[in-house]
Design a protein around this motif. Structure first.
Motif, mmCIF file in Angstrom:
data_model
loop_
_atom_site.group_PDB
_atom_site.id
_atom_site.type_symbol
_atom_site.label_atom_id
_atom_site.label_comp_id
_atom_site.label_asym_id
_atom_site.label_seq_id
_atom_site.Cartn_x
_atom_site.Cartn_y
_atom_site.Cartn_z
ATOM 1 N N UNK A 267 5.814 -4.575 -0.472
ATOM 2 C CA UNK A 267 6.977 -3.902 0.136
ATOM 3 C C UNK A 267 7.990 -3.480 -0.922
ATOM 4 N N UNK B 118 6.819 -0.285 -2.474
ATOM 5 C CA UNK B 118 7.050 0.876 -1.599
ATOM 6 C C UNK B 118 8.531 1.235 -1.548
ATOM 7 N N UNK B 119 9.389 0.206 -1.442
ATOM 8 C CA UNK B 119 10.827 0.469 -1.345
ATOM 9 C C UNK B 119 11.347 1.136 -2.616
ATOM 10 N N UNK C 53 10.213 4.755 -3.030
ATOM 11 C CA UNK C 53 10.946 5.643 -2.120
ATOM 12 C C UNK C 53 12.409 5.791 -2.556
ATOM 13 N N UNK C 54 13.062 4.685 -2.915
ATOM 14 C CA UNK C 54 14.478 4.762 -3.290
ATOM 15 C C UNK C 54 14.692 5.598 -4.550
#
Lengths: 420, 420
Positions: free
Chosen positions: A304, A307-308, A311-312
């Motif tokens: 996670x 992924x975070x 994306x950020x």
């Protein structure tokens, strides 16, 4: 100081287990700063009989750090001293008393130099034995001049320098040979943690080091008259004064143990596995790019966090994430967890404005990565390899896990056969 | 309090990304406590315009914790309250002032209840928008009665209980539905970190929470006359007093950020891949075994930590180690990194005496593991499944990563095809 035993110089396979593995089970990537030749025998740290014997054995090697700069012969090799060389600072045996007695006699006005047990080099048959445990003992000593031992520390520092060795400041990660880089990383991480945490986060009172440098406790009493160790005149009491209550004294608290900050670093491939996502920070020299990275947050899986962060920082949405390998990074206490992630088919559009940490991010063709891994790698700001053409992509060196992740991606990790 | 919007109930695939993955890229194991439905939008936490709008939006859900026990409808579902319900404790808007102004006006004698921003549930179209960011905002509030807000906190607690909800004590990990377990884990980890660290490890002075609950800083001044917050009469000064110097105010310090402790947990297979190494602790009920586990040490790769722990606890020497998946574990702040390791051909002999943590360790045939995964799993001490015969092996439930690692091993992880 006379010459002292030194560990073996660079061993491409880092140590025994790895070379056995590469013969028998196929390669496992062992990143720089891992692969220590030492067995930490962590369960023996509290055994004062063992630790005392190890401290005074003639084969024992002491690594010195002055304000986190290690003593070294040159940028590729650490230097070691013997027990007699550190005795003026640490005394004959700082482990003479049990942990229980040390806590009872705690005096916050007295500086106890940090003496850290690192482990045994079991390949060195120098005669040290404790039951079934054999090998050359390694310790690290914090010789930073501070508090009540400033003079003694300066004496040890001057004597060490007089042998021609130097305390090397800054980050040594590009130059030290691999086995010693791992020893250095262990010592640096633990000395820094001790130096960073002189007070208890639970109650604000000074703490003390126990368990041979690997634990800090909040003692219930103090022989110093002063309520905290931030300066001022102090007298030594005849009977210790009670300190304020502290929650860390009830049961086990994680505050007593070293802190390690998990971080993620990831090679992101496009959905069709033909391109790789790279990013750059503004302060880097021209043409430099690397994989994205960031800290894990509380209660987030590594997958996670990957992924975070992607994306950020880049606006890209990832599907599956696979963990590749890990790397200790002792600046100050990171554990780099290297992963490979794949973008979702409709998630490849780059957007830098969520968390504007990167100056740029872009998708790079596999062939350009392959070429840059051949000719464009080096430490940040150092010259590239032979064949590099100005304007070409620059990437981190092999000592960085970013490089290993990119090698895995271009080398067929995506289509490889079973992992074991 | 009226009924309040609740997140969706259990979704076997945890959230959108995972269900897309299972369709398009094959399964990635998402362990319990991961798979949060919330986007943390971490870069917006310091944006007081955003956080204020989110706080007072009619769709916003507040999760309450009393001494780390969350408010819940029943053991499977959390309960939420609205802004008006927490207002008596937190005030109209605790984010009214900028971080800079909050630090300037710091008064260590005033208790500021912790208000933690958790993120946005982007699947909920309730009308909250901030630029391109949309979704229902989630916050957690620490309502533990303490300090200067004891009375107000008790009022909020009593009103919450009057709706029929309960603050559920102990570990909720066996019962909560999966998406809410991840929300609970995030909130619990951060509230606990704040509560555990009221003082600065660098200088011993009280710290304050900023960045919507995700950072603690050591303010340079204090409006309280008392040098630390450990009780006694205090008066509020007209001009703030200077506090002692602190190293965390120079540049960035990891002490300001939440702590996460990386741990390793590993399914170990024999060299011939026919058996699995399991261990048991003395306090467990009869027949219970699990995979081995332990904390990562400073400057150790995950792979090295796995090898060290397996040798220290069971005497077994490992070759290759592969990381399988990870699991947040908020008791208090662990990140479980699950791995699969393979014993060296001459390293399978069990020896429990290095670090005598385990009561027993043994090699178990794959078929016995398979059978136990079918009928012998449950929470520790709870009854086994149908078909279990007394004396058979007992194993942890599916919510534990140990179970997922064992499933991977018996399900063919050792011989599986490409990871991506």
């Amino acid at each position: 100081m006379p010459p002292h035993p030194q560990p073996d110089l660079p061993d491409p396979a880092h140590h025994d287990v790895d070379s056995m593995l590469s013969r028998k089970f196929g390669r496992e990537v062992a990143n720089y700063f891992s692969g220590s030749p030492l067995n930490r025998v962590s369960f023996l740290r509290a055994n004062h009989d063992f630790i005392t014997k190890a401290l005074v054995h003639p084969s024992t090697s002491f690594l010195l750090f002055n304000d986190l700069a290690p003593l070294a012969k040159d940028p590729t090799q650490l230097a070691y001293v013997a027990h007699k060389d550190v005795k003026p600072l640490i005394g004959e045996n700082p482990f003479e008393k049990s942990e229980e007695d040390m806590i009872k006699e705690y005096n916050s006005a007295i500086t106890l130099p940090l003496v850290l047990f690192l482990g045994l080099d079991e390949k060195k048959k120098d005669g040290f034995e404790h039951g079934i445990y054999k090998g050359r003992p390694f310790f690290a000593v914090d010789v930073t001049p501070r508090g009540s031992v400033e003079k003694e520390a300066n004496g040890v520092i001057e004597a060490a320098k007089a042998t021609g060795s130097t305390f090397i400041e800054g980050r040594m990660h590009m130059t030290l040979n691999a086995p010693e880089a791992a020893i250095y990383a262990q010592a640096r991480a633990l000395l820094d943690w001790n130096a960073r945490n002189p007070f208890c986060g639970g109650c604000g009172q000074p703490t003390m080091s126990v368990n041979a440098g690997t634990k800090r406790v909040c003692p219930p009493t103090d022989l110093s008259s002063l309520p905290n160790a931030q300066g001022g005149a102090t007298t030594t009491l005849e009977t210790p004064r009670e300190r304020l209550a502290c929650v860390t004294r009830k049961g086990i608290s994680n505050l007593c143990f070293p802190r390690t900050d998990p971080t993620v670093i990831m090679a992101v491939v496009s959905h069709d596995a033909k391109r790789v996502l790279l990013g750059r920070q503004k302060r880097w020299p021209p043409y430099w790019y690397s994989t994205l990275a960031g800290f894990c947050e509380p209660a987030e899986s590594v997958e996670e966090a990957v992924r975070r962060e992607v994306w950020e920082e880049a606006g890209v949405h990832l599907g599956r994430v696979v963990i590749h390998s890990t790397q200790p990074w002792p600046y100050p206490a990171n554990l780099m967890i290297g992963a490979i992630g794949q973008a979702l088919p409709d998630g490849e559009k780059i957007h830098l404005e969520h968390d504007p940490e990167l100056e740029d991010a872009k998708w790079v063709e596999m062939d350009e990565i392959r070429q840059a891994l051949k000719v464009g790698t080096s430490g940040l700001g150092e010259p590239a390899g032979e064949g590099y053409v100005e304007g070409g992509l620059r990437l981190p060196p092999k000592t960085a896990i970013a490089n290993q992740l990119l090698q895995a991606v271009v080398g067929g990790f995506l289509g490889e056969s079973p992992k074991i």
